[in-house]
Motif scaffolding. Sequence first.
Motif, short mmCIF file in Angstrom:
data_model
loop_
_atom_site.label_atom_id
_atom_site.label_comp_id
_atom_site.label_asym_id
_atom_site.label_seq_id
_atom_site.Cartn_x
_atom_site.Cartn_y
_atom_site.Cartn_z
N THR A 1 0.83 -1.21 0.00
CA THR A 1 0.00 0.00 0.00
C THR A 1 0.86 1.26 0.00
O THR A 1 0.59 2.21 -0.74
CB THR A 1 -0.93 0.00 1.23
OG1 THR A 1 -1.73 -1.18 1.24
CG2 THR A 1 -1.84 1.22 1.20
N THR A 2 1.90 1.26 0.82
CA THR A 2 2.80 2.41 0.87
C THR A 2 3.51 2.62 -0.46
O THR A 2 3.61 3.75 -0.95
CB THR A 2 3.84 2.22 1.99
OG1 THR A 2 3.16 2.01 3.24
CG2 THR A 2 4.74 3.43 2.10
N TYR B 1 2.49 1.66 -3.38
CA TYR B 1 1.51 2.09 -4.39
C TYR B 1 1.22 3.58 -4.26
O TYR B 1 1.20 4.31 -5.26
CB TYR B 1 0.22 1.29 -4.23
CG TYR B 1 -0.90 1.77 -5.13
CD1 TYR B 1 -0.92 1.42 -6.48
CD2 TYR B 1 -1.91 2.58 -4.64
CE1 TYR B 1 -1.93 1.87 -7.31
CE2 TYR B 1 -2.93 3.03 -5.46
CZ TYR B 1 -2.93 2.67 -6.79
OH TYR B 1 -3.93 3.13 -7.61
N LYS B 2 1.01 4.05 -3.04
CA LYS B 2 0.73 5.47 -2.83
C LYS B 2 1.91 6.34 -3.27
O LYS B 2 1.73 7.34 -3.98
CB LYS B 2 0.41 5.73 -1.36
CG LYS B 2 -0.94 5.21 -0.90
CD LYS B 2 -1.13 5.40 0.59
CE LYS B 2 -1.02 6.85 0.99
NZ LYS B 2 -1.24 7.04 2.45
N PHE B 3 3.10 5.95 -2.86
CA PHE B 3 4.28 6.76 -3.18
C PHE B 3 4.53 6.80 -4.69
O PHE B 3 4.74 7.88 -5.26
CB PHE B 3 5.49 6.20 -2.45
CG PHE B 3 6.75 6.99 -2.68
CD1 PHE B 3 6.94 8.22 -2.07
CD2 PHE B 3 7.75 6.50 -3.51
CE1 PHE B 3 8.10 8.95 -2.29
CE2 PHE B 3 8.91 7.22 -3.73
CZ PHE B 3 9.08 8.44 -3.12
N PHE C 1 2.43 6.23 -7.02
CA PHE C 1 1.32 6.93 -7.67
C PHE C 1 1.56 8.44 -7.67
O PHE C 1 1.41 9.11 -8.69
CB PHE C 1 0.01 6.60 -6.97
CG PHE C 1 -1.18 7.35 -7.50
CD1 PHE C 1 -1.77 6.98 -8.69
CD2 PHE C 1 -1.69 8.44 -6.81
CE1 PHE C 1 -2.87 7.67 -9.19
CE2 PHE C 1 -2.78 9.14 -7.29
CZ PHE C 1 -3.37 8.75 -8.50
N TYR C 2 1.97 8.98 -6.52
CA TYR C 2 2.26 10.41 -6.44
C TYR C 2 3.43 10.78 -7.35
O TYR C 2 3.40 11.83 -8.03
CB TYR C 2 2.60 10.80 -4.99
CG TYR C 2 1.45 10.65 -4.03
CD1 TYR C 2 0.14 10.89 -4.44
CD2 TYR C 2 1.66 10.27 -2.70
CE1 TYR C 2 -0.92 10.74 -3.55
CE2 TYR C 2 0.61 10.13 -1.81
CZ TYR C 2 -0.68 10.37 -2.24
OH TYR C 2 -1.72 10.23 -1.36
N VAL D 1 5.01 15.58 -0.66
CA VAL D 1 5.17 14.13 -0.68
C VAL D 1 6.41 13.72 0.12
O VAL D 1 6.39 12.77 0.90
CB VAL D 1 5.26 13.61 -2.13
CG1 VAL D 1 5.61 12.13 -2.15
CG2 VAL D 1 3.95 13.85 -2.86
N MET E 1 5.77 11.48 3.40
CA MET E 1 6.10 10.06 3.24
C MET E 1 7.59 9.78 3.28
O MET E 1 8.01 8.63 3.17
CB MET E 1 5.53 9.55 1.90
CG MET E 1 4.03 9.71 1.76
SD MET E 1 3.38 8.82 0.32
CE MET E 1 3.68 7.13 0.81
#
Length: 245
Positions: A27-28, A30-32, A34-35, A102, A106
Amino acid sequence: MYENEQSESDRTYLLAVAIFPVIFLLTTIYKFTFYVVIVNYQLESLKKIIVNIFKSQPFKIGADCDDSVMSPKKLYSPSIVSRKLINAKKVYNMLYENASLVNDSMGLTILNLLIVLVISITSSGYVIFVLLVDGKEQKKIPETVYFLVLGQTVLCIIVIACQNTQKIMSKLATALSKIECENYEGLKEESREFIHKFYMQLCQQPIMFTAYGFYNINLALLASITTGIVSYQIILVQFHSTPSS
């Protein structure tokens, strides 16, 4: 018989518990990523906008142009050019703030994640070596290989996404420098100065993603991590091969 069933039950329990860190990890990532991909896409769009500013300008001679230079090249209206360049710089400033957000939100998580990945890859490689040499508990090899491949894949995904940002920034700065050189004679002094300042901003304040400010995430970091992992593997193998007294 009972002990075998108990060991299988314990292994199933451990695998079930291990799913939660893996889900958090994915999940982490994917989020990173993605940004990062969104920022990269917007930087590519910004580069196209800057290039098209001069491609779409009509040939014009008049009060808006620099009459002191007679050149067969196109002469551009400084009001139009300046307005579009200012808008492009505003977009870049917004992207820079988004990338900084970001990194701030993160960055610490990514730093801890990189540390965990390095430890996981190093330990998994060493465990595989020990299992192959000793010839014991061969059933653990597929599980260990899975974690090794997972760690390497996640590390490459992070690095490649951030490396693309650095590559796009280089292309953006090159495009702006090329525009300044090719259209120098057709621009007013204020437009030239603005383009030069914009170029200096791209060079001195590039958009990049870091591990909480400790490292820039790029191929150089991947090379350093790979070198460190190989060095630790060699040390661990030497310790394992050394006969105990």
